[in-house]
Design a protein around this motif. Structure first.
Motif, PDB file in Angstrom:
ATOM      1  N   ASN A 277       4.518   1.561   2.837  1.00 61.02           N
ATOM      2  CA  ASN A 277       4.400   3.006   2.560  1.00 61.02           C
ATOM      3  C   ASN A 277       4.315   3.270   1.059  1.00 61.02           C
ATOM      4  O   ASN A 277       3.590   4.153   0.609  1.00 61.02           O
ATOM      5  N   ASN A 278       5.079   2.489   0.273  1.00 58.62           N
ATOM      6  CA  ASN A 278       5.080   2.699  -1.178  1.00 58.62           C
ATOM      7  C   ASN A 278       3.699   2.417  -1.786  1.00 58.62           C
ATOM      8  O   ASN A 278       3.302   3.064  -2.760  1.00 58.62           O
ATOM      9  N   ARG A 279       2.967   1.473  -1.224  1.00 61.92           N
ATOM     10  CA  ARG A 279       1.623   1.192  -1.756  1.00 61.92           C
ATOM     11  C   ARG A 279       0.714   2.400  -1.575  1.00 61.92           C
ATOM     12  O   ARG A 279      -0.077   2.749  -2.449  1.00 61.92           O
ATOM     13  N   VAL A 280       0.860   3.078  -0.453  1.00 60.88           N
ATOM     14  CA  VAL A 280       0.082   4.299  -0.199  1.00 60.88           C
ATOM     15  C   VAL A 280       0.496   5.398  -1.187  1.00 60.88           C
ATOM     16  O   VAL A 280      -0.346   6.086  -1.772  1.00 60.88           O
TER      17      VAL A 280
ATOM     18  N   GLN B 298      -1.806   7.297  -4.867  1.00 63.85           N
ATOM     19  CA  GLN B 298      -2.140   8.695  -5.207  1.00 63.85           C
ATOM     20  C   GLN B 298      -1.133   9.297  -6.183  1.00 63.85           C
ATOM     21  O   GLN B 298      -1.052  10.501  -6.322  1.00 63.85           O
ATOM     22  N   PHE B 299      -0.393   8.415  -6.888  1.00 61.87           N
ATOM     23  CA  PHE B 299       0.679   8.871  -7.780  1.00 61.87           C
ATOM     24  C   PHE B 299       0.116   9.340  -9.116  1.00 61.87           C
ATOM     25  O   PHE B 299      -0.752   8.688  -9.697  1.00 61.87           O
ATOM     26  N   SER B 300       0.621  10.468  -9.617  1.00 61.08           N
ATOM     27  CA  SER B 300       0.267  10.876 -10.978  1.00 61.08           C
ATOM     28  C   SER B 300       1.535  11.025 -11.786  1.00 61.08           C
ATOM     29  O   SER B 300       2.355  11.876 -11.524  1.00 61.08           O
TER      30      SER B 300
ATOM     31  N   LEU C 165      12.487  10.626  -8.852  1.00 58.75           N
ATOM     32  CA  LEU C 165      12.556   9.720  -7.687  1.00 58.75           C
ATOM     33  C   LEU C 165      12.696  10.512  -6.389  1.00 58.75           C
ATOM     34  O   LEU C 165      13.803  10.755  -5.906  1.00 58.75           O
ATOM     35  N   ASP C 166      11.564  10.923  -5.838  1.00 57.19           N
ATOM     36  CA  ASP C 166      11.569  11.569  -4.527  1.00 57.19           C
ATOM     37  C   ASP C 166      11.594  10.441  -3.493  1.00 57.19           C
ATOM     38  O   ASP C 166      10.561   9.991  -2.990  1.00 57.19           O
ATOM     39  N   VAL C 167      12.807   9.984  -3.191  1.00 56.96           N
ATOM     40  CA  VAL C 167      13.001   8.748  -2.411  1.00 56.96           C
ATOM     41  C   VAL C 167      12.288   8.806  -1.056  1.00 56.96           C
ATOM     42  O   VAL C 167      11.709   7.822  -0.610  1.00 56.96           O
ATOM     43  N   TYR C 168      12.318   9.981  -0.403  1.00 58.56           N
ATOM     44  CA  TYR C 168      11.656  10.092   0.909  1.00 58.56           C
ATOM     45  C   TYR C 168      10.155   9.828   0.789  1.00 58.56           C
ATOM     46  O   TYR C 168       9.562   9.184   1.655  1.00 58.56           O
ATOM     47  N   ARG C 169       9.524  10.306  -0.264  1.00 60.49           N
ATOM     48  CA  ARG C 169       8.082  10.112  -0.460  1.00 60.49           C
ATOM     49  C   ARG C 169       7.779   8.699  -0.956  1.00 60.49           C
ATOM     50  O   ARG C 169       6.813   8.071  -0.537  1.00 60.49           O
TER      51      ARG C 169
END
Lengths: 163, 163
Positions: free
Chosen positions: A10-13, A17-19, B40-44
């Motif tokens: 999930n973290n790779r997804v 799209q992280f800014s 750190l929005d841990v859920y996301r």
């Protein structure tokens, strides 16, 4: 494959799209203290956006030395001034007593914890107690707003507890 | 109007589309320990959905008695077995020392905290230290997976730290 591995996928997804990066100090000068309960997605419950507020969480959302430590660092080094405390309905902390929990550990593992489990029988009273621990702390001195709430896990609503 | 009031307005929007309640025990049997940092929005970051995992947070994502208390309750009463630890780049805990922080409090407020501030000079070393504190705890004994990560606030990616 563990659940941890799934979450890393999930973290790779998420990263794709992280800014970032955003600045270190919370932009809205807020610190939230909430229970660790899995149903409390604090960012969504309060509409927090990335970078706005510190989020401190533990079993119960109670105030111990470690929350005072975190709040002191939050206020003194990173400029927060508002504190929002959140407990919730159907909390695990309502289902046991410190004595029974510690006796169970001692019986099974041979060692009794020196710390309190911080279980509580009444939700409103424990919000008030947590607010009182913050108010009486000699180290959390920059607070301009301190308010406590109970999150209803059936409705998603926050109910304010008068201090 | 405080920021807290704005967040309460956000909560009304959240509650209007809320579907609950979910069960109390975390459905994926995971506990996350992370820094309180506002970015750190841990859920996301992990793709957690409501009800899946406990989320414990404090200044630094360090392990003190209160995190051991929370993890013991999480494992013994609510059935979690995997632990995910998250520190992050650009952490405030890298910017000061315990001695200076406590001296500042003593000089300004007249009282020196009896607790450690838990500042650290090296991110990888402190992830290892936090993992070690969990591993050596006599009270966190149900762990099937324990892994530590550094979240990069510039890329959104988690980097694993070998224990």
């Amino acid at each position: 494959m563990t659940v941890t591995d799934e979450y890393l996928d999930n973290n790779r997804v998420y990263a794709a799209q992280f800014s970032g990066p955003l600045p270190l100090p919370p932009s809205r000068h807020v610190a939230v203290v909430a229970c660790m309960d899995a149903r409390l997605d604090v960012y969504r419950i309060l509409g927090l956006r990335d970078g706005e507020a510190h989020v401190i969480r533990n079993a119960g959302g109670v105030i111990t030395d470690d929350e005072i430590r975190s709040l002191a660092i939050s206020q003194r080094l990173l400029g927060t001034t508002e504190i929002i405390l959140i407990h919730h309905t159907d909390c695990g902390m309502l289902t046991f007593t410190d004595d029974d929990f510690k006796r169970g550990i001692q019986d099974e593992l041979g060692v009794k914890p020196s710390w309190s489990a911080e279980a509580f029988p009444d939700l409103h009273e424990d919000v008030e107690q947590s607010l009182a621990r913050i108010e009486k702390s000699p180290f959390v001195t920059k607070t301009t707003s301190l308010r406590g709430f109970i999150f209803d896990v059936a409705t998603g609503k926050l109910e304010e507890v008068a201090a």
